[in-house]
Design an enzyme around this catalytic site. Structure first.
Site, short mmCIF file in Angstrom:
data_model
loop_
_atom_site.label_atom_id
_atom_site.label_comp_id
_atom_site.label_asym_id
_atom_site.label_seq_id
_atom_site.Cartn_x
_atom_site.Cartn_y
_atom_site.Cartn_z
N GLY A 1 0.81 -1.21 0.00
CA GLY A 1 0.00 0.00 0.00
C GLY A 1 0.85 1.26 0.00
CD GLU B 1 -8.58 -3.05 5.07
OE1 GLU B 1 -7.76 -3.08 6.03
OE2 GLU B 1 -9.00 -4.05 4.51
CB CYS C 1 -6.16 -6.46 7.88
SG CYS C 1 -7.87 -6.12 7.44
#
Length: 472
Positions: free
Chosen positions: A213, A231, A265
Site C-alpha cells: 500500500g 485498506e 488485517c
C-alpha cells in the site's frame, strides 16, 4: 510473451489452477477496452445498473454451493468460513445500493428561478487490488460500489488466489454485465505496479499489506487526478482490564487472534494485560483453551476452527518473525508448531519487557502477550505502533471504555467484542500505516463517485441590480 503461473492448494500443495500473467501490453489494451465500455456504462441509468447488480447477487446465490469448496481449496479456510464469505459477498449488493442512495443522493435547493444541484459522477476506470485472505468478499466490496457508481473496473486479484477471481468474473458475465466493464489482470507485484502506472487509470482501491500500500502511495504521489483508497493491516492491541466471565473472554480472544488462521488485517496481535491475580488466572485458562482449538483440513469432519496459512512461503515468513521474537527475549507460552506445507498452529508468546519489540504485522496465528502495571500504561502500550486499524478493550467499566476510546489511535475501536467484529453498515478502515482515511464497507460509496455542484436555471435572465461599473 505471456508468462504462466500457478495456484496451489495450501492444504496439500497440489496445483489446482494454471494461467498466464497479464502482460503490460495487455494491461494497456484492457484500459482501452474499459475506456470504450465506460462511454455507455457511466451514462446507463442507475436503476439499470442496480438491476444488473441484483442479478449478480442472485447468481452468486445460485453458484454458492460450488463456490464454497473452490474457495476453501484455494485458501485452506474451513468450509464454514467460505460459506460466510460468499454470503457476505451476496449481502454486499443490497448494502452498497443503500449506501449509494444515502451517501450519493442527488440534492436540490431552489432559490427563486435558480436551482443549486449536487449530483455524483463516476471517476472512470478504477483498479481494484484484492487480497488472498478474503479473495471474494473484500474485492467484491470495492467492485460492487465502483460498478454501481458507473465506473469500469480492472480487477487485480492476489497471485495466490487467481482461480476464485476467475469464477467471480464468470458470475458477473452470467448476470449480464456488459463486456469490458469488468476485466481481470492476473499476476504478481510486477503486474500491480504496471497497472498502477497506466495513464488511463482513474484510481486504485487497494486491500493488502502496508508495504504494498505504501509503495502504491509513493507511486501515485503528486498525481491529484487519481483517487487512492488504502485498506492495510495492523499491529492491533487488545487490552484486558477486568473480566466478569473468563470463559467468554477466552472465546472472544481466540476469535480475535486466531480466526482465519490469524490472516485477518483486524486480528489481535498484541494482548495487553493489566497484571492482577484475576487476569493471571484468565491467561492460564486462555492457554488451556487455545491448545484445544481444532486445526485441520476443510475436508475434515467435524469441521476445524482453522486451517493452514495461505502458502509455504507465508509459513516461512511467520516462523522467521516468531524466531526473531524468541531471539529478542520472548518467552513461548504455547510454542510455535508447524508442519508442511503451510500449517502453523495457534501460538502465544510473552514479549513483556522487550525494548526493541518490532512494530510489524505478523500475518498468522501468533498472539503476543504484554503485561502492564496499570490502565494508563495499557493505553500507552496499545498506541505504541505506527499502525491504526483496530483496537479493543475487555472491561466491565464503561468509563474505562470511554477513556480508551478517546485516547486510542485506530479506525475501529471495540468494547467487549472481538477485534475482528465488523458491521457492513459501518465504515471499515484505519489510520497511520493501516489506511489513508478512506474507510471501506458502507463508506466505499464516498470514494467510488465524486460530487459535482451545479447552479442551474431554465432561462438566462438579466441582473435585477447590475453590479457597480457594469453597463446595462
Amino acid at each position: 510473451m505471456s508468462q504462466g503461473f500457478q495456484s496451489k492448494n495450501p492444504t496439500t500443495d497440489a496445483v489446482i489452477w494454471e494461467g498466464t500473467i497479464t502482460s503490460p501490453q495487455m494491461l494497456s489494451k484492457q484500459i482501452a477496452i474499459a475506456g470504450e465500455a465506460l462511454k455507455s456504462w457511466a451514462t446507463t441509468p442507475i436503476f439499470d445498473r442496480i438491476l444488473i447488480l441484483e442479478r449478480y447477487a442472485k447468481q452468486l446465490r445460485e453458484e454458492k454451493a460450488s463456490l464454497i469448496p473452490e474457495l476453501s481449496e484455494e485458501t485452506g479456510k474451513p468450509l464454514w468460513e467460505s460459506d460466510n464469505e460468499i454470503e457476505s459477498a451476496i449481502q454486499k449488493v443490497s448494502i452498497s445500493i443503500k449506501a449509494y442512495e444515502e451517501r450519493c443522493k442527488e440534492s436540490v435547493i431552489t432559490t427563486g428561478n435558480i436551482r443549486s444541484v449536487v449530483r455524483y459522477k463516476p471517476h472512470g476506470i478504477l483498479a481494484v487490488y484484492g487480497p488472498f485472505n478474503f479473495p471474494v468478499h473484500l474485492p467484491n466490496g470495492h467492485i460492487v460500489p465502483a460498478l454501481l457508481a458507473g465506473n469500469c473496473v480492472i480487477f487485480k486479484p492476489s497471485e495466490l488466489t487467481p482461480r476464485i477471481a476467475e469464477r467471480m468474473a464468470s458470475v458477473w458475465d452470467m448476470a449480464g454485465l456488459p463486456q469490458g466493464v469488468l476485466q481481470i489482470a492476473q499476476g504478481d507485484a510486477s503486474t500491480g505496479k504496471a497497472l498502477a502506472a497506466e495513464p488511463g487509470l482513474s484510481g486504485i482501491l487497494f486491500t493488502g499489506s502496508a508495504s504494498v500500500g505504501l509503495s502504491l502511495h509513493r507511486l501515485m504521489s503528486g498525481d491529484t487526478g487519481k483517487i487512492l483508497a488504502l485498506e492495510m493491516g495492523g499491529n492491533n492491541p487488545l487490552i484486558i482490564h477486568d473480566l466478569e466471565n473468563n470463559s467468554a473472554a477466552c472465546q472472544q480472544v481466540m476469535i480475535s487472534a486466531f480466526i482465519t488462521t490469524g490472516q485477518r488485517c483486524s486480528c489481535a496481535r498484541r494482548l495487553i494485560i493489566i497484571d492482577t491475580p484475576e487476569n493471571r488466572r484468565f491467561l492460564d485458562l486462555l492457554l488451556e483453551k487455545t491448545k484445544q482449538l481444532v486445526v485441520g483440513s476443510y475436508t475434515d469432519t467435524p469441521e476445524p476452527f482453522l486451517g493452514p496459512v495461505i502458502s509455504s512461503d507465508a509459513s516461512k515468513q511467520i516462523i522467521a518473525r516468531y524466531n526473531t521474537l524468541v531471539s529478542a527475549g520472548g518467552k513461548p507460552l504455547i510454542a510455535l508448531k508447524q508442519r508442511d506445507p503451510a500449517w502453523i498452529y495457534p501460538t502465544i508468546i510473552d514479549v513483556s519487557g522487550i525494548s526493541s519489540l518490532p512494530d510489524e504485522e505478523i500475518f498468522g496465528p501468533i498472539l503476543q502477550v504484554i503485561w502492564v502495571r496499570h490502565f494508563e500504561e495499557a493505553i500507552a502500550v496499545s498506541n505504541r505502533t505506527q499502525f491504526g486499524l483496530s483496537a479493543g478493550i475487555f472491561t466491565t467499566d464503561p468509563e474505562k471504555h470511554a477513556h480508551f476510546f478517546a485516547h486510542s489511535h485506530a479506525g475501529i475501536v471495540n468494547w467487549n467484542r472481538p477485534l475482528t467484529g465488523a458491521n457492513s453498515a459501518a465504515p471499515f478502515g484505519g489510520i497511520g500505516k493501516s489506511g489513508n482515511f478512506r474507510p471501506s464497507a458502507y463508506f466505499a460509496a464516498d470514494y467510488c463517485a465524486y460530487p459535482v455542484a451545479s447552479q442551474e436555471a431554465e432561462h438566462l435572465e438579466p441582473l435585477s441590480h447590475p453590479l457597480p461599473g457594469m453597463p446595462l
